[in-house]
Scaffold this active site. Structure first.
Site, PDB file in Angstrom:
ATOM      1  N   LEU A 169      -1.823  -5.368  15.595  1.00 35.48           N
ATOM      2  CA  LEU A 169      -1.076  -4.772  14.477  1.00 35.48           C
ATOM      3  C   LEU A 169      -1.734  -5.003  13.119  1.00 35.48           C
ATOM      4  O   LEU A 169      -1.377  -4.351  12.139  1.00 35.48           O
ATOM      5  CB  LEU A 169       0.350  -5.331  14.450  1.00 35.48           C
ATOM      6  CG  LEU A 169       1.407  -4.473  15.135  1.00 35.48           C
ATOM      7  CD1 LEU A 169       1.064  -4.187  16.569  1.00 35.48           C
ATOM      8  CD2 LEU A 169       2.764  -5.136  15.061  1.00 35.48           C
ATOM      9  N   GLY A 209      -4.091  -1.891  13.438  1.00 36.38           N
ATOM     10  CA  GLY A 209      -2.766  -1.389  13.067  1.00 36.38           C
ATOM     11  C   GLY A 209      -2.753  -0.297  12.010  1.00 36.38           C
ATOM     12  O   GLY A 209      -1.679   0.073  11.518  1.00 36.38           O
ATOM     13  N   ASP A 266       9.008   1.883  11.676  1.00 38.55           N
ATOM     14  CA  ASP A 266       7.994   1.040  12.344  1.00 38.55           C
ATOM     15  C   ASP A 266       7.991   1.404  13.826  1.00 38.55           C
ATOM     16  O   ASP A 266       6.954   1.402  14.480  1.00 38.55           O
ATOM     17  CB  ASP A 266       8.320  -0.457  12.197  1.00 38.55           C
ATOM     18  CG  ASP A 266       8.031  -0.958  10.788  1.00 38.55           C
ATOM     19  OD1 ASP A 266       7.173  -0.381  10.115  1.00 38.55           O
ATOM     20  OD2 ASP A 266       8.693  -1.926  10.364  1.00 38.55           O
ATOM     21  N   GLY A 270       8.243 -12.292  16.001  1.00 36.26           N
ATOM     22  CA  GLY A 270       8.853 -12.053  14.692  1.00 36.26           C
ATOM     23  C   GLY A 270       9.378 -10.623  14.608  1.00 36.26           C
ATOM     24  O   GLY A 270       9.618  -9.969  15.628  1.00 36.26           O
ATOM     25  N   LYS A 302      14.976  -6.355   5.472  1.00 35.92           N
ATOM     26  CA  LYS A 302      15.100  -5.373   6.557  1.00 35.92           C
ATOM     27  C   LYS A 302      16.405  -5.548   7.355  1.00 35.92           C
ATOM     28  O   LYS A 302      16.960  -4.586   7.846  1.00 35.92           O
ATOM     29  CB  LYS A 302      13.914  -5.478   7.520  1.00 35.92           C
ATOM     30  CG  LYS A 302      12.635  -4.843   6.978  1.00 35.92           C
ATOM     31  CD  LYS A 302      11.557  -4.817   8.063  1.00 35.92           C
ATOM     32  CE  LYS A 302      10.267  -4.258   7.506  1.00 35.92           C
ATOM     33  NZ  LYS A 302       9.223  -4.106   8.519  1.00 35.92           N
ATOM     34  N   LEU A 333       0.835  -1.209   0.000  1.00 37.23           N
ATOM     35  CA  LEU A 333       0.000   0.000   0.000  1.00 37.23           C
ATOM     36  C   LEU A 333       0.873   1.265   0.000  1.00 37.23           C
ATOM     37  O   LEU A 333       0.354   2.376  -0.106  1.00 37.23           O
ATOM     38  CB  LEU A 333      -0.885  -0.003   1.255  1.00 37.23           C
ATOM     39  CG  LEU A 333      -1.890  -1.161   1.339  1.00 37.23           C
ATOM     40  CD1 LEU A 333      -2.386  -1.347   2.757  1.00 37.23           C
ATOM     41  CD2 LEU A 333      -3.054  -0.923   0.385  1.00 37.23           C
ATOM     42  N   ASN A 349      13.979  -0.068   8.067  1.00 35.65           N
ATOM     43  CA  ASN A 349      12.845  -0.053   7.127  1.00 35.65           C
ATOM     44  C   ASN A 349      12.774   1.222   6.295  1.00 35.65           C
ATOM     45  O   ASN A 349      11.914   1.349   5.438  1.00 35.65           O
ATOM     46  CB  ASN A 349      11.504  -0.317   7.840  1.00 35.65           C
ATOM     47  CG  ASN A 349      10.912   0.956   8.391  1.00 35.65           C
ATOM     48  OD1 ASN A 349      11.644   1.822   8.859  1.00 35.65           O
ATOM     49  ND2 ASN A 349       9.608   1.081   8.303  1.00 35.65           N
TER      50      ASN A 349
HETATM   51  P1  NAP Z   1       6.500 -12.597  11.382  1.00 31.52           P
HETATM   52  O1  NAP Z   1       7.930 -12.165  11.376  1.00 31.52           O
HETATM   53  O2  NAP Z   1       6.052 -13.736  10.536  1.00 31.52           O
HETATM   54  O3  NAP Z   1       6.146 -12.921  12.937  1.00 31.52           O
HETATM   55  C1  NAP Z   1       4.905 -13.391  13.373  1.00 31.52           C
HETATM   56  C2  NAP Z   1       5.155 -14.438  14.464  1.00 31.52           C
HETATM   57  O4  NAP Z   1       3.900 -14.822  15.053  1.00 31.52           O
HETATM   58  C3  NAP Z   1       5.779 -15.730  13.898  1.00 31.52           C
HETATM   59  O5  NAP Z   1       6.828 -16.116  14.735  1.00 31.52           O
HETATM   60  C4  NAP Z   1       4.603 -16.717  13.943  1.00 31.52           C
HETATM   61  O6  NAP Z   1       5.028 -18.048  14.104  1.00 31.52           O
HETATM   62  C5  NAP Z   1       3.876 -16.253  15.192  1.00 31.52           C
HETATM   63  N1  NAP Z   1       2.489 -16.709  15.277  1.00 31.52           N
HETATM   64  C6  NAP Z   1       1.607 -16.957  14.281  1.00 31.52           C
HETATM   65  N2  NAP Z   1       0.405 -17.299  14.803  1.00 31.52           N
HETATM   66  C7  NAP Z   1       0.527 -17.263  16.163  1.00 31.52           C
HETATM   67  C8  NAP Z   1      -0.355 -17.523  17.256  1.00 31.52           C
HETATM   68  N3  NAP Z   1      -1.620 -17.902  17.049  1.00 31.52           N
HETATM   69  N4  NAP Z   1       0.105 -17.372  18.518  1.00 31.52           N
HETATM   70  C9  NAP Z   1       1.384 -17.033  18.747  1.00 31.52           C
HETATM   71  N5  NAP Z   1       2.285 -16.779  17.742  1.00 31.52           N
HETATM   72  C10 NAP Z   1       1.859 -16.890  16.472  1.00 31.52           C
HETATM   73  O7  NAP Z   1       5.535 -11.379  11.028  1.00 31.52           O
HETATM   74  P2  NAP Z   1       5.769  -9.827  11.355  1.00 31.52           P
HETATM   75  O8  NAP Z   1       6.443  -9.172  10.229  1.00 31.52           O
HETATM   76  O9  NAP Z   1       6.363  -9.740  12.709  1.00 31.52           O
HETATM   77  O10 NAP Z   1       4.250  -9.305  11.343  1.00 31.52           O
HETATM   78  C11 NAP Z   1       3.312  -9.758  12.313  1.00 31.52           C
HETATM   79  C12 NAP Z   1       1.955  -9.089  12.062  1.00 31.52           C
HETATM   80  O11 NAP Z   1       2.076  -7.681  12.264  1.00 31.52           O
HETATM   81  C13 NAP Z   1       1.414  -9.277  10.641  1.00 31.52           C
HETATM   82  O12 NAP Z   1       0.021  -9.415  10.727  1.00 31.52           O
HETATM   83  C14 NAP Z   1       1.760  -7.960   9.962  1.00 31.52           C
HETATM   84  O13 NAP Z   1       0.894  -7.639   8.896  1.00 31.52           O
HETATM   85  C15 NAP Z   1       1.584  -6.998  11.123  1.00 31.52           C
HETATM   86  N6  NAP Z   1       2.359  -5.746  10.963  1.00 31.52           N
HETATM   87  C16 NAP Z   1       1.678  -4.580  10.954  1.00 31.52           C
HETATM   88  C17 NAP Z   1       2.366  -3.380  10.857  1.00 31.52           C
HETATM   89  C18 NAP Z   1       1.602  -2.077  10.865  1.00 31.52           C
HETATM   90  O14 NAP Z   1       2.164  -1.058  10.480  1.00 31.52           O
HETATM   91  N7  NAP Z   1       0.368  -2.069  11.304  1.00 31.52           N
HETATM   92  C19 NAP Z   1       3.771  -3.379  10.753  1.00 31.52           C
HETATM   93  C20 NAP Z   1       4.451  -4.608  10.777  1.00 31.52           C
HETATM   94  C21 NAP Z   1       3.735  -5.797  10.880  1.00 31.52           C
HETATM   95  P3  NAP Z   1       5.220 -18.940  12.758  1.00 31.52           P
HETATM   96  O15 NAP Z   1       6.232 -18.206  11.913  1.00 31.52           O
HETATM   97  O16 NAP Z   1       5.679 -20.238  13.293  1.00 31.52           O
HETATM   98  O17 NAP Z   1       3.863 -18.980  12.104  1.00 31.52           O
END
Ligand code: NAP
Length: 291
Positions: free
Chosen positions: A229, A251, A101, A132, A65, A15, A86
């Site tokens: 988020l 988020g 971020d 993550g 990143k 986006l 970022n």
């Molecule tokens: P990421 O690096 O994939 O980290 C997410 C972590 O959550 C992974 O370790 C995943 O494990 C774990 N997970 C998945 N389902 C879970 C559950 N039910 N309970 C506990 N842990 C769980 O992703 P990220 O980049 O950190 O992003 C995370 C979220 O934040 C996404 O939805 C992203 O869109 C959002 N985000 C939003 C913004 C914003 O500006 N609003 C900015 C950054 C990120 P596995 O890998 O084993 O599945």
């Protein structure tokens, strides 16, 4: 015409072009924001073009990143702690790494415009789901509220080793005395939710309506602040929290605020109202088209 953009891989969904191009237009700037979808061997040429001034600044996303740290000439302490860049600003052929971020999370967490959480984290207990990239930024943002540190941070993840690694890297780097706990077992979730004042969902769980609940939502209490988020819509977590009298946000403002911060670094435009309006409208239009 100046060129900015988003560096990443398989990122056509982003986006960011809509938001930044709307902001350039609002300020009548001769600039464009593009997608730079690059493979790893192409990165050397990309950053060399940046140094030569062919690209005036960029955002960086998955999967580069962390890798981008190898290419920047300097970065601030927050980038070093988080270990991820970022946003890159080019000044006199010097590449400066930033992490907006961090700016976006703190602004949406503590701000009081509509869609912000208006929460002061100093002295509070926080429970973070996910370990993550986003969780890492959040945890270091909370620790960096240095004037009054967070009292406790509990972290969990489906992959508990990830949560353990994040916790130990905080313990290594933190200067304060925030208590860091890894919540190892799902059976402990309810207890930690009950004792927390802020709950952050930094997992993709909830993105699909069919996703299972993160925990038993009956344990949400009125004194809890919830920051999910996920930005595309209000998740079930957000809805359930509001139903129980807790303040909850998605988020969207974080996404917007990180883009505004990057735009301000590039253009030295200090949060012009027209920029915010243009970016918000562009973001909301794109999200409504995707529903
Ligand atoms: P990421 O690096 O994939 O980290 C997410 C972590 O959550 C992974 O370790 C995943 O494990 C774990 N997970 C998945 N389902 C879970 C559950 N039910 N309970 C506990 N842990 C769980 O992703 P990220 O980049 O950190 O992003 C995370 C979220 O934040 C996404 O939805 C992203 O869109 C959002 N985000 C939003 C913004 C914003 O500006 N609003 C900015 C950054 C990120 P596995 O890998 O084993 O599945």
């Amino acid at each position: 015409m100046k060129t900015y953009g988003l560096l990443g891989k398989n990122i056509s969904y982003s986006l960011s072009p809509s938001m930044h191009n709307a902001a350039f237009k609002a300020l009548n700037l001769k600039a464009e924001y593009r997608i730079f979808d690059k493979t790893e061997p192409e990165l050397d040429d990309f950053f060399s073009d940046m140094k030569k001034g062919k690209i005036s600044g960029c955002n960086v996303t998955i999967p580069y990143k962390e890798k981008a740290l190898d290419y920047v000439d300097k970065c601030d302490n927050m980038v070093n702690s988080i270990g991820a860049v970022n946003t890159i600003v080019v000044k006199n052929n010097i590449l400066e790494g930033r992490n907006t971020d961090y700016d976006g999370f703190v602004t949406a967490l503590t701000g009081n415009t509509p869609g912000d959480l208006d929460f002061e984290p100093g002295g509070k207990s926080v429970f973070v789901f996910g370990a993550g990239g986003a969780a890492r930024t959040i945890v270091f943002s909370l620790l960096n509220r240095a004037h009054k540190p967070v009292k406790k941070i509990a972290i969990t993840d489906i992959d508990i080793d990830k949560a353990r690694k994040l916790a130990s890297s905080i313990v290594e780097k933190q200067e304060g005395n925030t208590i860091i706990t890894v919540v190892e077992d799902e059976g402990q979730y309810n207890d930690f939710v009950s004792k927390s004042e802020l709950l952050v969902n930094a997992t993709p769980c909830g993105m699909k309506e069919s996703d299972p609940p993160l925990f038993d939502y009956r344990y949400i209490h009125e004194g809890l602040f919830v920051f999910d988020l996920i930005y595309a819509r209000d998740t079930r977590l957000v809805e359930e929290a509001r139903l129980r009298g807790a303040k909850a946000i998605n988020g969207l403002n974080m996404l917007l605020d990180q883009a505004i911060a990057a735009f301000s670094y590039w253009t030295e435009d200090a949060g012009h109202a027209a920029v915010k309006d243009a970016m918000r409208k562009a973001l909301e239009t794109q999200l409504s088209l995707r529903k």
